[in-house]
Design an enzyme around this catalytic site. Structure first.
Site, mmCIF file in Angstrom:
data_model
loop_
_atom_site.group_PDB
_atom_site.id
_atom_site.type_symbol
_atom_site.label_atom_id
_atom_site.label_comp_id
_atom_site.label_asym_id
_atom_site.label_seq_id
_atom_site.Cartn_x
_atom_site.Cartn_y
_atom_site.Cartn_z
ATOM 1 N N ARG A 71 9.395 1.834 4.321
ATOM 2 C CA ARG A 71 8.612 1.483 3.130
ATOM 3 C C ARG A 71 7.793 2.697 2.699
ATOM 4 O O ARG A 71 7.277 3.443 3.524
ATOM 5 C CB ARG A 71 7.639 0.347 3.444
ATOM 6 C CG ARG A 71 8.295 -0.977 3.718
ATOM 7 C CD ARG A 71 7.271 -2.079 3.832
ATOM 8 N NE ARG A 71 6.430 -1.957 4.998
ATOM 9 C CZ ARG A 71 5.195 -1.473 5.008
ATOM 10 N NH1 ARG A 71 4.612 -1.068 3.890
ATOM 11 N NH2 ARG A 71 4.503 -1.403 6.119
ATOM 12 N N TYR A 214 16.323 1.004 0.978
ATOM 13 C CA TYR A 214 15.948 0.681 2.358
ATOM 14 C C TYR A 214 14.957 -0.487 2.469
ATOM 15 O O TYR A 214 13.953 -0.537 1.741
ATOM 16 C CB TYR A 214 15.311 1.903 3.024
ATOM 17 C CG TYR A 214 15.288 1.785 4.534
ATOM 18 C CD1 TYR A 214 16.377 2.213 5.288
ATOM 19 C CD2 TYR A 214 14.218 1.220 5.204
ATOM 20 C CE1 TYR A 214 16.381 2.091 6.671
ATOM 21 C CE2 TYR A 214 14.211 1.084 6.578
ATOM 22 C CZ TYR A 214 15.288 1.527 7.312
ATOM 23 O OH TYR A 214 15.300 1.404 8.679
ATOM 24 N N LYS A 223 8.834 -8.280 1.626
ATOM 25 C CA LYS A 223 7.437 -7.875 1.448
ATOM 26 C C LYS A 223 6.993 -8.046 -0.016
ATOM 27 O O LYS A 223 5.851 -8.417 -0.286
ATOM 28 C CB LYS A 223 7.251 -6.422 1.881
ATOM 29 C CG LYS A 223 7.659 -6.155 3.319
ATOM 30 C CD LYS A 223 6.841 -6.972 4.285
ATOM 31 C CE LYS A 223 7.223 -6.667 5.721
ATOM 32 N NZ LYS A 223 6.458 -7.459 6.681
ATOM 33 N N HIS A 243 1.191 -12.593 6.366
ATOM 34 C CA HIS A 243 2.036 -11.709 7.170
ATOM 35 C C HIS A 243 1.924 -12.181 8.621
ATOM 36 O O HIS A 243 1.308 -11.503 9.455
ATOM 37 C CB HIS A 243 1.524 -10.276 6.983
ATOM 38 C CG HIS A 243 2.417 -9.230 7.563
ATOM 39 N ND1 HIS A 243 1.959 -7.984 7.909
ATOM 40 C CD2 HIS A 243 3.725 -9.231 7.859
ATOM 41 C CE1 HIS A 243 2.961 -7.267 8.381
ATOM 42 N NE2 HIS A 243 4.040 -7.993 8.359
ATOM 43 N N SER A 265 1.782 -3.659 12.386
ATOM 44 C CA SER A 265 2.989 -3.080 12.982
ATOM 45 C C SER A 265 2.674 -2.499 14.356
ATOM 46 O O SER A 265 1.558 -2.032 14.592
ATOM 47 C CB SER A 265 3.508 -1.916 12.140
ATOM 48 O OG SER A 265 3.530 -2.257 10.803
ATOM 49 N N CYS A 267 2.405 -3.897 17.268
ATOM 50 C CA CYS A 267 1.588 -4.678 18.203
ATOM 51 C C CYS A 267 2.429 -5.726 18.905
ATOM 52 O O CYS A 267 1.895 -6.631 19.550
ATOM 53 C CB CYS A 267 0.452 -5.366 17.466
ATOM 54 S SG CYS A 267 -0.831 -4.251 16.952
ATOM 55 N N ASP A 290 7.769 -12.989 11.042
ATOM 56 C CA ASP A 290 7.060 -12.010 10.193
ATOM 57 C C ASP A 290 6.161 -12.627 9.123
ATOM 58 O O ASP A 290 5.088 -12.099 8.864
ATOM 59 C CB ASP A 290 8.091 -11.092 9.520
ATOM 60 C CG ASP A 290 7.480 -9.829 8.938
ATOM 61 O OD1 ASP A 290 6.531 -9.288 9.546
ATOM 62 O OD2 ASP A 290 7.928 -9.370 7.875
ATOM 63 N N ARG A 389 16.521 -0.250 12.221
ATOM 64 C CA ARG A 389 16.361 -1.705 12.103
ATOM 65 C C ARG A 389 17.628 -2.465 12.449
ATOM 66 O O ARG A 389 18.737 -1.943 12.313
ATOM 67 C CB ARG A 389 16.000 -2.057 10.640
ATOM 68 C CG ARG A 389 14.665 -1.497 10.177
ATOM 69 C CD ARG A 389 13.530 -2.392 10.563
ATOM 70 N NE ARG A 389 12.239 -1.732 10.414
ATOM 71 C CZ ARG A 389 11.080 -2.384 10.533
ATOM 72 N NH1 ARG A 389 11.064 -3.673 10.796
ATOM 73 N NH2 ARG A 389 9.949 -1.741 10.418
HETATM 74 O O1 O2Y Z 1 10.523 -0.176 6.854
HETATM 75 C C1 O2Y Z 1 10.779 -1.209 6.250
HETATM 76 O O2 O2Y Z 1 11.187 -1.211 5.110
HETATM 77 C C2 O2Y Z 1 10.617 -2.484 6.907
HETATM 78 S S1 O2Y Z 1 8.962 -2.927 7.141
HETATM 79 C C3 O2Y Z 1 8.975 -4.424 8.002
HETATM 80 C C4 O2Y Z 1 10.155 -5.045 8.282
HETATM 81 C C5 O2Y Z 1 10.156 -6.244 8.962
HETATM 82 C C6 O2Y Z 1 8.976 -6.808 9.309
HETATM 83 N N1 O2Y Z 1 7.817 -6.207 9.018
HETATM 84 C C7 O2Y Z 1 7.786 -5.018 8.407
HETATM 85 C C8 O2Y Z 1 6.427 -4.436 8.155
HETATM 86 O O3 O2Y Z 1 6.267 -3.307 7.771
HETATM 87 O O4 O2Y Z 1 5.462 -5.204 8.347
HETATM 88 MN MN MN Z 2 5.972 -7.244 8.857
#
Ligand code: O2Y
Ligand code: MN
Length: 611
Positions: A71, A214, A223, A243, A265, A267, A290, A389
């Site tokens: 992200r 991605y 998200k 979340h 993240s 944890c 999630d 992932r």
């Molecule tokens: O990097 C990404 O695009 C995925 S981020 C993500 C994916 C699954 C669950 N949680 C997260 C997060 O950043 O909280």
């Molecule tokens: Mn998440």
């Protein structure tokens, strides 16, 4: 299905406008079928983007562009009418200007490609708590992932009817193709970070994403919809979009409770959602790993659904030891992105629990390297990208609860917040009231991971409710929304049915830098204490910061001394004084008059009791 056949006039018009702007070679409305999934995968294999994995049935490995691995928070925008509505923790742009900029990027962006129109439901199709989204995309990889992560297809259009509400989601990878060309094994995206946008328009509940293929940037149900836009919908409609994982816990007497938990993240959130308890007789099952959407039922209890249908989990660090159930969930029908590829056609990543077989391995960039003998690699030389992932159907999880898709949701008894903190914050702490619990959520803080591309790993940041990158409006108002819901429930005479609120910290370190608590399955001891607190058991001591476990109330795991337990569960007065000052001066100050006065009152009360 053809666009012409769409019954919903608003949807048809919106798709036609997108076609005119983005000029794809063809358009197809997704039906969510197995045949469609197979066709997407075949297209991706033919384009050299997907590698079939010999070792795992119906599973594929993808390697993304190094510019497109996570992200991108700096390009994630909340384009509310005014900047103050987005608040100090979001990036804001004027919605009219942003739409003009992005429309110019979208112009002709799908030339040479197919446009896919994905009708998807976040939550069991037809559930009162679920919402419908429609994503337009030019990425078959996104279509395949959306098949796993959401519920896609005709059944969704049937629920939508001819005038139902949906969240419109534009997505393009930003890489048009000449008609004779193919991706030739190169992950298509816009490599210039300044041309990537993950934009949200809260006033019109719209999402526009451009330039990335991605994860959270591209699978817009997750998200973007289920958190950023849903948090706004939840504010406007009086519910909670959080979340949070959702777990089911059963005690040795067979009594069941449902707990939701927000952890930033890194944890161990997925691990907690799928925990194997070490405490005899206790059982944990998964509802979600999630995101939780929660609405009050007619009985005054809060009911939660998991809006997703799959797991998009971080691969590195996942092993039979850290998360046996996740490892079982990904044995088949799984998409892997940016993992290593072994000689025997399987995936591999750091801390998978074993070295790689054979002599060589292919890393996430496609380079051959010597096969690692152990499951560790030097920093910067990882075989798998740290944010690699897996995308796997939730139904494949051995500990998925039978009721995980119940459209009514499950009644929540407790919320758990937590962070990765080396000092001060106790192993577990129960709030004294709802507002004190909101205070706990608001001060959540943790270390940062590679999930955020553009923030230096290893530093600590406050991540209120683990929602920092995911709240679609001013975070101060979001705290206010939580307070308001609690007050409403209390005013309606249902205060006793509100979930109890806890704060956990599995990551305390001793003076030598060693973890003081073993974590993983041993966390069941803390869950058991919380379970009993929900039933009013007298297993606590009241302190300035909240209700802490009575000495002996949590039996120490093997190897943890009574003295260590006392430290883990005790009140560190000096540490909390520093913490309070930090919250007041560095954290709360940024919200100005948007910070609810009730939270300052909590801060003042704790400070007074500490002195
Ligand atoms: O990097 C990404 O695009 C995925 S981020 C993500 C994916 C699954 C669950 N949680 C997260 C997060 O950043 O909280
Ligand atoms: Mn998440």
């Amino acid at each position: 299905m053809r666009v012409k056949k769409l019954k919903h006039a608003g949807l048809k018009k919106w798709v036609e406008e997108a076609v005119a702007l983005m000029t794809p070679d063809s358009v197809e409305v997704c039906d969510g079928s197995r045949t469609e999934y197979v066709r997407m995968i075949k297209t991706l294999v033919k384009a050299g983007l997907a590698t079939p994995l010999k070792a795992r049935p119906n599973s594929y490995l993808f390697r993304s562009d190094p510019s497109d691995v996570a992200r991108v928070e700096s390009r994630t925008i909340i384009a509310s009418k005014t900047e103050i509505e987005a608040g100090p923790t979001n990036h804001w742009k004027d919605p009219v200007e942003l739409k003009a900029t992005m429309s110019a990027l979208y112009k002709g962006c799908m030339t040479g490609r197919s446009m896919y129109v994905i009708p998807f439901s976040m939550g069991p199709v037809g559930s009162d708590i679920a919402k419908i989204g429609i994503q337009i995309t030019d990425s078959p990889y996104v279509v395949a992932n959306m098949h796993i992560m959401t519920r896609v297809g005709k059944k969704v259009l049937d629920v939508l009817g001819d005038d139902g509400f949906f969240v419109p989601c534009y997505h393009s990878i930003g890489k048009p193709l000449a008609s004779w060309d193919s991706d030739n094994g190169e992950w298509p995206c816009e490599p210039d970070v300044n041309k990537k946008f993950i934009s949200h328009f809260p006033d019109t509940y719209e999402i526009w994403s451009y330039g990335s293929g991605y994860g959270g940037n591209a699978l817009l149900g997750k998200k973007c919809l289920a958190l950023r836009i849903a948090s706004v919908l939840a504010r406007d409609e009086g519910w909670l979009a959080e979340h949070m994982l959702i777990l089911k816990i059963t005690n040795p007497q067979g009594q069941v409770k449902y707990i939701t938990g927000a952890l930033p993240s890194a944890c161990g959130k997925t691990n907690l959602a799928m925990l194997l308890p070490t405490l005899p007789g206790w059982k944990v099952e998964t509802i979600g790993d999630d995101i939780a959407w929660m609405k009050f039922g007619p009985d005054g209890r809060l009911y939660a659904i998991n809006p997703e249908a799959g797991f998009f989990g971080v691969a590195p660090g996942t092993s039979d030891h850290s998360n046996f159930n996740a490892m079982q969930s990904i044995r088949k029908n799984t998409i892997f992105t940016n993992c290593g590829l072994t000689e025997d056609g399987d995936i591999w990543w750091e801390q998978i629990g074993h070295g790689a077989p054979g002599k060589e391995i292919i890393d996430w960039k496609g380079n051959k390297k010597p096969a690692p003998q152990t499951d560790k690699s030097p920093k910067g030389e990882e075989i798998a990208h740290p944010n690699a992932r897996f995308t796997a159907p939730a139904r494949q999880c051995p500990c998925i609860a039978a009721e995980w898709e119940d459209p009514k949701g499950v009644p929540i008894s407790a919320f758990l917040f937590g962070g990765r903190r080396a000092a001060t914050i106790p192993l577990v702490n129960q709030s004294k009231s709802w507002v004190h619990g909101v205070f706990m959520g608001s001060i959540t803080g943790s270390e940062i991971t590679a999930a955020a591309l553009d923030i230096k790993a290893g530093t600590v940041r406050r991540d209120p409710f683990a929602m920092l990158p995911f709240c679609g409006y001013n975070m101060g108002d979001y705290f206010g929304h939580w307070i308001k819901l609690g007050k409403k429930s209390e005013a309606e005479g249902h205060g006793d049915k509100l979930p109890k609120i806890f704060f956990v910290n599995w990551f305390r370190k001793d003076k030598d830098g060693n973890f003081m608590w073993p974590g993983y399955g041993e966390n069941s001891r803390v869950l058991a204490w919380m379970f009993d607190r929900c039933d009013g058991k007298d297993n606590y001591v009241e302190t300035a910061i909240g209700n802490l476990p009575k000495p002996g109330a949590i039996e120490p795991p093997p190897g943890v001394s009574a003295e260590t337990m006392a430290q883990l569960c005790g009140l560190d007065k000096a540490g909390w004084k520093t913490e309070i000052a930090d919250i007041r001066d560095k954290h709360y100050a940024q919200f100005g008059d948007r910070l609810p006065k009730e939270l300052y009152a909590e801060l003042d009360a704790i400070e007074k009791q500490l002195s």
